[in-house]
Design an enzyme around this catalytic site. Structure first.
Site, PDB file in Angstrom:
ATOM      1  N   LYS A   1       0.830  -1.217   0.000  1.00 39.74           N
ATOM      2  CA  LYS A   1       0.000   0.000   0.000  1.00 39.74           C
ATOM      3  C   LYS A   1       0.865   1.268   0.000  1.00 39.74           C
ATOM      4  O   LYS A   1       0.608   2.195  -0.748  1.00 39.74           O
ATOM      5  CB  LYS A   1      -0.913   0.051   1.238  1.00 39.74           C
TER       6      LYS A   1
ATOM      7  N   ARG B   1      -8.997   1.184   9.135  1.00 39.21           N
ATOM      8  CA  ARG B   1      -8.629  -0.170   9.540  1.00 39.21           C
ATOM      9  C   ARG B   1      -9.699  -0.807  10.427  1.00 39.21           C
ATOM     10  O   ARG B   1      -9.537  -1.954  10.833  1.00 39.21           O
ATOM     11  CB  ARG B   1      -7.319  -0.140  10.305  1.00 39.21           C
TER      12      ARG B   1
ATOM     13  N   ARG C   1      11.670  -6.094   4.635  1.00 38.09           N
ATOM     14  CA  ARG C   1      11.503  -4.644   4.486  1.00 38.09           C
ATOM     15  C   ARG C   1      12.491  -3.875   5.357  1.00 38.09           C
ATOM     16  O   ARG C   1      12.759  -4.231   6.489  1.00 38.09           O
ATOM     17  CB  ARG C   1      10.075  -4.256   4.868  1.00 38.09           C
TER      18      ARG C   1
ATOM     19  N   ARG D   1      11.621  -1.824  10.755  1.00 37.14           N
ATOM     20  CA  ARG D   1      10.596  -1.139  11.537  1.00 37.14           C
ATOM     21  C   ARG D   1      10.376  -1.884  12.847  1.00 37.14           C
ATOM     22  O   ARG D   1      10.495  -3.100  12.893  1.00 37.14           O
ATOM     23  CB  ARG D   1       9.284  -1.133  10.744  1.00 37.14           C
TER      24      ARG D   1
ATOM     25  N   ARG E   1       0.189  -8.430  13.777  1.00 38.71           N
ATOM     26  CA  ARG E   1      -0.433  -7.508  12.825  1.00 38.71           C
ATOM     27  C   ARG E   1      -1.298  -8.251  11.810  1.00 38.71           C
ATOM     28  O   ARG E   1      -2.347  -7.760  11.400  1.00 38.71           O
ATOM     29  CB  ARG E   1       0.639  -6.684  12.113  1.00 38.71           C
TER      30      ARG E   1
END
Ligand code: AMP
Length: 219
Positions: free
Chosen positions: A15, A90, A128, A161, A172
């Site tokens: 996203k 969300r 990531r 992160r 998550r």
């Protein structure tokens, strides 16, 4: 009619990357609630510390805090011609708030779901890296920096992160299933969702997104 583009999809679906590309292509601002919250988490205040803890846990920040953020941000002048939401809504309550804002301001909602298999999500999140200074996002497999773990744009050392650690990743994905997947169904019932296969290259997904948005423009 000004468009509000909502990019839906699990953590790791792409996203943020796609919102950045779309923002450049169409000139609409990208509003990432995750980026806004990460910035707030740097502040040494009670609210900042609270947000920092919630982020690291992989849970969602409360709807009340998100409501303040989104109202304030979407009221600014740069949102008059449309904007791109990445990471909001969300929860169903957030979706209801957005519906109200969009209808009050006479905007049109375009919801796009980027679907990615669970296996690919976990692999992407673990690979990531982000630049803590300029916010650039990398993937050590598919989009590595030119120099080992240093940002191409500003040279800062890249970081994982706080919520891309294995425990938080699992949390998550669970939170997504429980609270955010129902938001897609909420929009599906209103026949507002365009579905996109996100298990493809960044470029292919981007071309598809541009096509969907252009089609809506023609209506
Ligand atoms: P993201 O960068 O979109 O993956 O968001 C990172 C984290 O920020 C999420 O795991 C949540 O803890 C928090 N967050 C971002 N957007 C929202 C939202 N709309 N509602 C609640 N929490 C959010």
């Amino acid at each position: 009619m000004a468009k509000v583009i909502v990019l839906m999809g699990a953590p790791g679906a792409g996203k943020g990357t796609q919102a950045q590309l779309l923002s450049r292509r169409f000139g609409w601002p990208q509003i990432s609630t995750g980026d806004i919250l990460r910035e707030m988490a740097e502040q040494d205040t009670a609210l900042g510390r609270h947000i920092k803890n919630v982020l690291a846990s992989g849970q969602l920040v409360s709807d009340e805090i998100l409501a303040d953020i989104i109202q304030e941000r979407t009221e600014r002048d740069d949102c008059r011609g449309g904007y791109i939401l990445d990471g909001f809504p969300r929860t169903i309550r957030q979706a209801q708030l957005l519906d109200r804002l969009v209808s009050e301001r006479g905007h049109e909602l375009v919801v796009i779901n980027i679907a990615v298999t669970r296996q690919a999500l976990v692999a992407r999140l673990a690979a990531r890296r982000i630049c803590p200074r300029c916010g650039a996002v990398y993937n050590m497999n598919s989009r590595p920096p030119r120099q080992d773990e240093l940002c191409d744009r500003c040279g800062s050392p890249l970081r994982l992160r706080s919520d891309d650690h294995p425990d938080a990743i699992q949390r998550r994905l669970e939170v997504y299933q429980e609270q955010t997947a129902p938001v897609i169904d909420y929009y599906r019932r209103q026949k507002k969702v365009a579905e996109i296969d996100g298990d493809r290259s960044m470029d292919e997904v981007f071309q598809d997104l541009v096509r969907v948005i252009r089609e809506r423009n023609g209506r």
